[in-house]
Enzyme design. Structure first.
Site, PDB file in Angstrom:
ATOM      1  N   TRP A  77     -27.875  23.188   9.567  1.00 17.55           N
ATOM      2  CA  TRP A  77     -27.447  23.894   8.980  1.00 17.55           C
ATOM      3  C   TRP A  77     -25.564  23.459   8.353  1.00 17.55           C
ATOM      4  CZ3 TRP A  77     -23.431  28.068   8.573  1.00 17.55           C
ATOM      5  CH2 TRP A  77     -23.757  29.202   7.490  1.00 17.55           C
ATOM      6  N   LYS A 490     -21.730  49.787   2.502  1.00 16.88           N
ATOM      7  CA  LYS A 490     -22.639  49.065   3.258  1.00 16.88           C
ATOM      8  C   LYS A 490     -23.528  50.322   3.814  1.00 16.88           C
ATOM      9  CE  LYS A 490     -22.731  46.516   4.237  1.00 16.88           C
ATOM     10  NZ  LYS A 490     -21.996  45.606   3.610  1.00 16.88           N
ATOM     11  N   HIS A 509      -8.009  64.908  -7.023  1.00 11.47           N
ATOM     12  CA  HIS A 509      -7.356  64.573  -8.651  1.00 11.47           C
ATOM     13  C   HIS A 509      -8.779  65.043  -9.929  1.00 11.47           C
ATOM     14  CE1 HIS A 509      -2.734  63.776  -9.142  1.00 11.47           C
ATOM     15  NE2 HIS A 509      -3.556  63.179  -7.964  1.00 11.47           N
TER      16      HIS A 509
HETATM   17  C1  AGP Z   1     -23.279  43.247   0.574  1.00  9.05           C
HETATM   18  O1  AGP Z   1     -23.844  44.033   1.811  1.00  9.05           O
HETATM   19  C2  AGP Z   1     -24.277  42.593  -0.743  1.00  9.05           C
HETATM   20  N1  AGP Z   1     -25.176  41.902   0.074  1.00  9.05           N
HETATM   21  C3  AGP Z   1     -23.840  42.415  -1.613  1.00  9.05           C
HETATM   22  O2  AGP Z   1     -22.600  43.357  -1.965  1.00  9.05           O
HETATM   23  C4  AGP Z   1     -23.278  40.775  -2.143  1.00  9.05           C
HETATM   24  O3  AGP Z   1     -21.894  40.714  -0.838  1.00  9.05           O
HETATM   25  C5  AGP Z   1     -23.002  40.783  -2.654  1.00  9.05           C
HETATM   26  O4  AGP Z   1     -24.096  40.252  -3.824  1.00  9.05           O
HETATM   27  C6  AGP Z   1     -22.207  39.011  -2.628  1.00  9.05           C
HETATM   28  O5  AGP Z   1     -23.317  38.042  -2.748  1.00  9.05           O
HETATM   29  P1  AGP Z   1     -22.057  36.993  -1.889  1.00  9.05           P
HETATM   30  O6  AGP Z   1     -21.773  36.869  -0.916  1.00  9.05           O
HETATM   31  O7  AGP Z   1     -23.990  36.056  -0.909  1.00  9.05           O
HETATM   32  O8  AGP Z   1     -21.758  36.191  -3.187  1.00  9.05           O
END
Ligand code: AGP
Length: 614
Positions: A77, A490, A509
């Site tokens: 990786w 989350k 508000h």
């Molecule tokens: C978060 O739990 C999600 N899987 C989602 O919001 C994610 O952070 C978003 O799609 C961005 O992905 P990336 O960081 O791979 O660009």
């Protein structure tokens, strides 16, 4: 994260065996694979490696598929150097007599490489790993054998590693060593196995030794010897594996999300590694940005999606406080179509775990077209965003498999904090002593996150009751509001319960009309300057019979179970760095609520890990 397997014993086709075992580590993610075997008669080290999936390698093996002898295999990786055939492991020394595989990072590889080049070694990859195998070759000149040379070489490297080494000098032996990266030994009868993780060896044995940091290992078909690097004997208990393979690949956890939540002390350490000097100053050897360039920026824009966007929200608060410069955070899908005000005096920070999110990639391109300097904070090495940005900082969180992002978020925060401190240092806004004090606090975070993780049983119990809530609000001010946004995301993505984050002062508000029995409000109160205001907001909730949960620093006397239904207490650090400690209980809360509701936690409905469409 790389995967490692090894085998010594009498079975036919050890090459196929180590590659089959490696397949069981595919969940760790990888971009290339390779194998080395020491064929026993007139011992010779044979290596084959290929970029891409394991199938690329297994399809090209030819007769090598049937080779027997001590064998090691590796899925890489990428961290240093692009994912291609040459950078794949194993790496060999100039003579081709020694082959080595490695999981981790050799921090001082550039200095070592300069010395080795001067001593006449030739390199065939861009990796940090190859340095180590040449160093062993060099030390052989002054050692009485491979083992001594290896010990001597390891004593000269700094960083994190688990390694395995085979050589035609000792055809029936695999040497291995471990610092931060995982490594286990599978014990057989007349044969022994090595691997990064238990599932790799479960077809052959359920008796396992889990190695600890600093262990140095020699395995032969009939013997396993564990010592310190200096040679003092060590004993490790045999662990009898009772899990099934699927549980084992999750490290014994029920889901990858929970495993990844628990990896955070280590991943935060990995993000910090190599970025902090002995005197606690921030260093980014990978950045080409000069002090003049940094002074030339009059604004910073941060662009990302989802969780990464929420990390950007925290960074905005931090950078504005630290650098006294306007910082704008934009959702990438909005930024790209907004004709953003960006020019050559703009530093555009692009955050992405996958490095492939279509909206974020398009936003990066838009910022570049408009003349901004782009700095990507990315987890996946060699991803599109990493390749196209002017500058890249990798978070080194390792592969994140759960769709719901956890360790990617906290490592993004650590990287972003370091970037802020780095810029402040370069601009002489902070003196070395102040920087050192902040860095000390960052270095304390892994241990503090480990403390927060101990709240697991308490949060699990709390989650049982809260799983019956019809709706959630997450409230906070300043940094806490940014964390509230991530906490709400989350919860909604893994539990499917409606959840919203609000700046706490905004509730009155409008949204306060929604608070009634059955609605749970989680209130973050970790910011000292805003604490009293937050208390008033909590009272607004409890007066309307909403269920209230407070998240506070240990020692907080202002909020207890007389004023709210439940209080979660977390260790304290500087208010700026509290988001890292505050999000962890929220990740666990989301996880345990989803578990109580029987949700598909690692792959929630309608969602994908990498969103490569607009
Ligand atoms: C978060 O739990 C999600 N899987 C989602 O919001 C994610 O952070 C978003 O799609 C961005 O992905 P990336 O960081 O791979 O660009």
């Amino acid at each position: 994260m790389c995967g490692i397997t090894g085998y010594v014993g009498g079975r036919a086709s050890s090459v196929r065996l180590v590659l089959d075992n490696l397949k069981r580590l595919e969940y760790r993610g990888y971009d290339s694979a390779g194998v080395a075997v020491v064929t026993p008669n007139s011992p010779t080290v044979t290596v084959m490696k290929k970029a891409g999936k394991l199938a690329n390698l297994t399809g090209s093996l030819g007769d090598l598929a049937f080779a027997s002898g001590a064998a090691i295999a590796h899925t890489r990786w990428a961290t240093h150097g692009r994912p291609n055939d040459g950078n794949a492991h194993p790496h060999t020394d100039c003579s081709g007599r020694i082959a080595l595989i490695h999981n981790g990072i050799i921090e001082n590889y550039l200095d070592l490489k300069d010395d080795l080049l001067a001593q006449g070694h030739t390199f065939s990859s861009d990796t940090d790993t190859e340095v180590l195998v040449h160093l062993i070759e060099e030390r052989l000149k002054t050692s009485d054998g491979l083992e001594t040379a290896l010990r001597s070489a390891l004593a000269s490297v700094t960083g994190a590693y688990s390694i395995c080494v085979v050589s035609e000098m000792e055809p029936d032996v695999i040497y291995a060593a471990k610092t931060a990266s995982p490594l286990i030994i599978g014990l057989g009868e007349g044969e022994n196995f090595l691997a990064s993780d238990i599932p790799a060896v479960m077809e052959y044995t359920r008796r396992v030794l889990v190695l600890e940091d600093g262990d140095f290992v020699k395995i032969t078909p009939d013997q396993v010897t564990i010592t310190t690097l200096e040679g003092a004997p060590l004993q490790r208990d045999v662990f009898a594996v009772t899990w099934d393979v699927s549980t084992a690949s999750k490290g014994g956890y029920d889901h990858f999300m929970l495993k990844e939540i628990h990896e955070q002390p280590q991943t935060i350490r990995d993000t910090l590694r190599g970025r902090v000097s002995d005197t606690n100053q921030v260093m980014f050897p990978e950045l080409k940005l000069s002090r003049e360039q940094l002074l030339n920026f009059n604004r910073i824009v941060i662009v990302a999606c989802g969780t990464a966007y929420h990390a950007g929200m925290v960074a905005k608060h931090f950078y504005e406080a630290l650098l006294r410069r306007p910082v704008e955070v934009s959702v990438a899908s909005e930024f790209r179509y907004s004709d953003p005000i960006v020019d050559q005096h703009t530093l555009a920070i692009i955050i992405s775990q996958s490095g492939e999110t279509a909206d974020t990639l398009a936003a990066l391109r838009e910022a570049k077209v408009k003349g901004a300097t782009t700095l990507a904070v990315v987890n996946v090495v060699g991803s599109s965003i990493a390749r196209e940005a002017d500058e890249v900082i990798y978070t080194y969180a390792g592969p994140e498999i759960s769709v719901a992002s956890t360790k990617a978020y906290t490592t993004q925060l650590v990287a972003l904090y370091l970037v802020g401190l780095f810029i402040a240092e370069q601009e002489n806004r902070l003196g070395p002593t102040v920087v050192s004090d902040y860095v000390e606090l960052l270095k304390a975070l892994p241990a503090q996150v480990a403390e927060v993780l101990k709240l697991g049983p308490e949060i699990k119990e709390l989650a049982q009751g809260l799983s019956k809530s019809s709706s959630f609000f997450f409230l906070g001010r300043g940094f806490d509001y940014a964390v509230a946004m991530e906490a709400a995301l989350k919860l909604k993505e893994v539990s499917y319960i409606h959840a919203e984050a609000y700046a706490a002062g905004e509730m009155k508000h409008g949204p306060l009309a929604l608070v009634e029995p059955g609605v749970t409000v989680v209130c973050f109160a970790t910011q000292s300057a805003l604490y009293d205001k937050m208390l008033s907001n909590v009272k607004e909730i409890t007066a309307r019979d909403g269920g209230a949960v407070a998240l506070v620093k240990e020692g907080d006397e202002g909020l207890d179970t007389r004023s709210v239904d439940s209080v979660l207490r977390i260790p304290s650090t500087h208010d700026w760095f509290m988001p890292i400690l505050a999000i962890v209980p929220m990740q666990m809360l989301a996880y345990y609520i989803a578990a109580a509701l029987g949700r598909e936690i690692d792959q929630p409905r309608n969602l994908a890990k990498s969103v490569t469409v607009e």
